[in-house]
Design an enzyme around this catalytic site. Structure first.
Site, PDB file in Angstrom:
ATOM      1  CD  GLN A  62      -7.186 -16.460 -53.753  1.00 59.10           C
ATOM      2  OE1 GLN A  62      -7.762 -15.435 -54.108  1.00 59.10           O
ATOM      3  NE2 GLN A  62      -5.713 -16.479 -53.601  1.00 59.10           N
TER       4      GLN A  62
ATOM      5  CB  CYS B 182       1.381 -21.696 -55.408  1.00 54.60           C
ATOM      6  SG  CYS B 182       2.775 -20.749 -54.848  1.00 54.60           S
TER       7      CYS B 182
ATOM      8  CG  ASP C   4      -6.920 -23.745 -50.125  1.00 56.74           C
ATOM      9  OD1 ASP C   4      -7.163 -22.798 -49.645  1.00 56.74           O
ATOM     10  OD2 ASP C   4      -6.048 -23.771 -51.059  1.00 56.74           O
TER      11      ASP C   4
ATOM     12  CG  HIS D  62      -2.187 -22.564 -53.514  1.00 55.41           C
ATOM     13  ND1 HIS D  62      -1.177 -22.737 -52.523  1.00 55.41           N
ATOM     14  CD2 HIS D  62      -1.919 -21.227 -53.901  1.00 55.41           C
ATOM     15  CE1 HIS D  62      -0.442 -21.862 -52.565  1.00 55.41           C
ATOM     16  NE2 HIS D  62      -0.762 -21.003 -53.122  1.00 55.41           N
TER      17      HIS D  62
ATOM     18  CE  LYS E 212      -4.186 -16.234 -50.364  1.00 53.11           C
ATOM     19  NZ  LYS E 212      -2.984 -15.418 -51.376  1.00 53.11           N
TER      20      LYS E 212
END
Length: 402
Positions: free
Chosen positions: A200, A359, A197, A120, A223
């Site tokens: 998600q 993204c 990261d 991302h 999220k």
């Protein structure tokens, strides 16, 4: 998983979806919020509103205790120590803080940052900027023929110049979930730091930063059923001591004179100014809700919905699906129809999907497509939502003569 686990889902807990004909299939962008989270945020402003870490009166002390309780529960959720958990406004801010407050201080010309083609922009762009500032070089890990992370390519590209490995835990386009323990073990063999990261992944799989042995891990509340504007950055205690703040202000200060300043220890060292207290309380409530649902149940629902969606998409034909993961995300295109056109038609049928490069523009270029559709599922979805999607896609194909 029994079929009824998908059919008897949690939609009734979500006021935007309960008794509504809206079909929300964009949870990778942001999840819907259960009533308990909305109530927790509202209750804070109605009956608990005070600033934290400064007021000595009862209301302020009680609110500070709630804020720090949220930090403890986050730490428990990811198996970290409480003083290794920093509240941020989201994943993007956390990754930028690591890039500017840590990576920039250890990189020098000729060093390498290892990153994947799936990243991302929130992970990729800070690495690009810091590489340019320091003279370091970005090195990419690519994908296998079935669009999974290529561990052989990763291992081959690690070397003594690798100082930072910056990777997603779960891809926001392909849904791939990485084996972070394996990745960390290889990275640390060369003395590199692993920055993850987790935007998600936090909603879809277990997070255990001690098991993973990652050095930094960032994720967002919105999220994973929490409010927008709250996130978390985990960092190993010894690395947070090295890391410098990139924002300065009240409550992070230990002592200040006319010409100098000293800072408190982490995590307060990084939390300058008034924090998103309501967001932290809302995130705490979201974590408690997820614990009651059970991450294992979330994963089972993800799997069943993805498998069902794949089979239904195959039935209508003329669909290109990208990747093979079944972790709550399916990215695809209707052959010969631009995804932006498709998503506009879907909106007429009250179907909420995202279309674009998500993204992740380098990944789109790697896949040789300008954009794609993404259906992302969560615990409030069921088979009927997928049936409605397929019915609408069939009408769109007929309209365009495909």
């Amino acid at each position: 998983m029994r079929e009824r686990s998908v059919k008897n889902n949690y939609k009734a807990d979500f006021p935007l979806l309960k008794n509504s004909d809206l079909i929300y299939l964009d949870s990778a962008a942001t999840s819907q919020k259960p009533q308990c989270v909305i109530d927790a945020v509202t209750n804070y402003y109605q009956s608990q509103n005070a600033n934290v870490h400064r007021a000595l009166y009862g209301l302020g002390e009680a609110t500070t205790a709630k804020y720090e309780q949220a930090r403890k529960h986050v730490a428990d959720f990811i198996n970290a120590n409480q003083d290794e958990v920093i509240f941020t406004k989201g994943t993007t801010q956390g990754l930028n803080w690591v890039a500017n407050g840590f990576a920039q201080s250890i990189l020098k010309p000729g060093d390498e940052i290892l990153i994947s083609i799936e990243e991302h922009h929130s992970n990729l762009v800070p690495c690009q900027i810091i590489a340019k500032k320091t003279g370091a070089k970005l090195v990419y890990v690519y994908l296998t023929p079935n669009l999974e992370f290529d561990y052989d390519d990763y291992e081959a590209k690690l070397n003594s110049k690798t100082k930072i490995v910056a990777l997603h835990h779960m891809s926001n386009v392909l849904g791939n979930i990485l084996d972070l323990s394996k990745i960390a073990k290889l990275a640390h063999r060369f003395g590199a730091y692993l920055v993850v990261d987790g935007a998600q992944a936090a909603a879809h799989t277990e997070i255990d930063v001690q098991k993973f042995d990652c050095d930094f891990y960032a994720f967002s509340g919105h999220k994973m059923l929490g409010p927008m504007g709250i996130g978390v950055l985990f960092g190993k205690k010894n690395l947070l001591k090295q890391m410098t703040p990139v924002e300065y202000g009240g409550e992070m200060i230990s002592e200040v004179s006319q010409q100098s300043v000293s800072f408190k220890s982490a995590p307060l060292k990084f939390e300058a100014g008034t924090q998103n207290v309501a967001g932290a309380i809302g995130l705490d409530t979201a974590i408690n809700y997820l614990k009651q649902v059970g991450i294992s149940n979330v994963k089972a629902i993800d799997y069943e919905l993805c498998k069902y969606a794949r089979s239904r998409l195959e039935e209508i034909g003329g669909v290109s699906v990208y990747g093979e993961a079944n972790n709550g995300i399916i990215s695809f295109n209707l052959d010969g129809i631009h995804p932006h056109d498709v998503v506009s038609f879907l909106d007429v049928d009250k179907l909420c999907l995202r279309a674009g490069h998500h993204c992740a523009e380098p990944l789109m270029n790697y896949l040789k497509i300008p954009a794609c559709l993404r259906a992302s599922f969560y615990i409030y979805n069921d088979f009927s939502d997928i049936d409605a999607l397929v019915k609408s896609l069939s009408k769109i194909k007929e309209f365009f003569g495909k």
